[in-house]
Design a protein around this motif. Structure first.
Motif, short mmCIF file in Angstrom:
data_model
loop_
_atom_site.label_atom_id
_atom_site.label_comp_id
_atom_site.label_asym_id
_atom_site.label_seq_id
_atom_site.Cartn_x
_atom_site.Cartn_y
_atom_site.Cartn_z
N THR A 1 0.84 -1.24 0.13
CA THR A 1 0.04 -0.02 0.02
C THR A 1 1.07 1.27 -0.10
N ALA A 2 0.49 2.38 -0.81
CA ALA A 2 1.17 3.55 -0.88
C ALA A 2 0.27 4.72 -0.83
N ASP A 3 0.49 5.85 -0.19
CA ASP A 3 -0.09 7.01 -0.21
C ASP A 3 0.42 8.10 -1.05
N LEU A 4 -0.43 8.60 -1.69
CA LEU A 4 -0.31 10.07 -2.46
C LEU A 4 -0.15 11.27 -1.38
N VAL A 5 0.91 11.71 -1.36
CA VAL A 5 1.07 12.68 -0.12
C VAL A 5 1.42 14.08 -0.76
N ALA A 6 0.94 15.19 -0.32
CA ALA A 6 1.14 16.51 -0.70
C ALA A 6 2.51 17.04 -0.03
N ARG A 7 3.37 17.51 -0.77
CA ARG A 7 4.68 17.83 -0.26
C ARG A 7 4.56 19.45 -0.14
N ALA A 8 3.61 20.00 -0.45
CA ALA A 8 3.57 21.38 -0.49
C ALA A 8 1.84 21.95 -0.22
N ASP A 9 1.72 23.13 0.12
CA ASP A 9 0.40 23.62 0.35
C ASP A 9 -0.16 23.87 -0.87
N GLY A 10 -1.44 23.79 -1.23
CA GLY A 10 -1.91 24.24 -2.57
C GLY A 10 -3.36 23.63 -2.81
N VAL A 11 -3.67 23.55 -3.91
CA VAL A 11 -5.06 23.13 -4.26
C VAL A 11 -5.07 21.97 -5.18
#
Length: 298
Positions: free
Chosen positions: A51-61
């Motif tokens: 299992t893997a996660d898609l993770v934001a590395r910065a703030d945004g939309v």
């Protein structure tokens, strides 16, 4: 792609068949004629799942989650592996996200997760970057009547995805191409012999197609409206000239300020009373939103 993902793609105003073609072309570009990820095949046992996660590395939309999901769901089919990846979305398109937020979770054969990773991220990061940039413009125009518009300055092959990302970020789409709206620009006016002549020719040839006219001066704006135009592109005009055009034209036409606009002057231009600000940079110059795929280690 699964029925739920296809439904999300349709709900976004996208054509699932077109999205599939974009994904297949992107995967083919990565995998070559043999549809092979040599690193993953060499290092990961065929039966391993993770299992893997898609993770934001910065703030945004965020924008494009359904498209990214489709990449993971189609990779087994495209590579001939025949196995499937399950995708669970945590965030939703148009949402503001912060660094460290999990946007989606994917579970399946580890080889397929890593084979799909870059294609999914290329599309998701690109679309989210456009949405993030667009939201900055929408925020800058808040409290005015003006809306931010995109243009045709898009990445070849990705226009529908990038224009959807503009919508997800709070922007408005202009024309999709040369076929759905007639836009009389300076070169058309020169070739046809002027604003009125160009407008008349378009109306005679395509009476049912919306017509927009680019004008450079107050006099041209008045001429275009008197010829029948109900949508004007006010090109590279100062706020003072825009204000004068708004006063002269009134509600006879929708007005769009265009040409070299930047966020720091957005509110000033919106205050002139125009209906739209068009910004090619939404699609031709937006940086990506950094998003990563993190394989779980537990």
């Amino acid at each position: 792609m699964t029925e739920s993902t296809e439904r999300m793609v349709r709900d976004a105003g996208l054509d699932p068949a077109q999205v599939r073609r974009v994904i297949e072309d992107a995967l083919t570009e990565d995998l070559g004629p043999g549809f092979l990820d040599v690193t993953s095949v060499a290092t990961i046992p065929a039966g391993q799942t993770d299992t893997a996660d898609l993770v934001a590395r910065a703030d945004g939309v965020v924008a494009g989650l359904a498209v990214a999901a489709a990449v993971f769901e189609l990779v087994g089919e495209v590579t001939g592996a025949g196995r499937t990846v399950e995708v669970s979305l945590v965030a939703h398109d148009g949402a503001r996200v912060a660094r460290g937020d999990v946007l989606a979770t994917v579970t399946g054969p580890t080889r397929l997760l890593l084979t799909a990773e870059r294609t999914a991220l290329n599309l998701l990061c690109r679309m989210s970057g456009v949405a993030t940039h667009t939201r900055a413009w929408a925020d800058a125009l808040a409290g005015t009547k003006a809306l931010v518009l995109d243009t045709r300055k898009t990445t070849p092959g990705l226009r529908a995805l990038e224009k959807y990302a503009v919508r997800a970020g709070g922007g408005t789409n202009k024309r999709m191409g040369l076929h759905d709206v007639a836009m009389i620009k300076d070169n058309h006016k020169l070739a046809a012999g002027g604003v009125s002549a160009a407008y008349r020719r378009v109306r005679e040839a395509f009476p049912d197609v919306p017509v927009q006219v680019e004008v450079d001066t107050l006099a041209e704006a008045v001429e275009a409206v008197e010829a029948g135009a109900d949508f004007l592109l006010l090109d590279n005009m100062t706020p003072e000239t825009l204000t004068a055009v708004v006063a002269a034209v009134g509600d006879r036409a929708e007005l769009e300020a265009t040409g070299g606009l930047t966020l720091d002057v957005a509110a000033r231009y919106a205050a002139t009373g125009v209906d739209f600000l068009s910004v090619g940079a939404l699609t031709h110059s937006s940086p990506i939103l950094d998003i990563a795929l993190d394989l779980r280690t537990e």
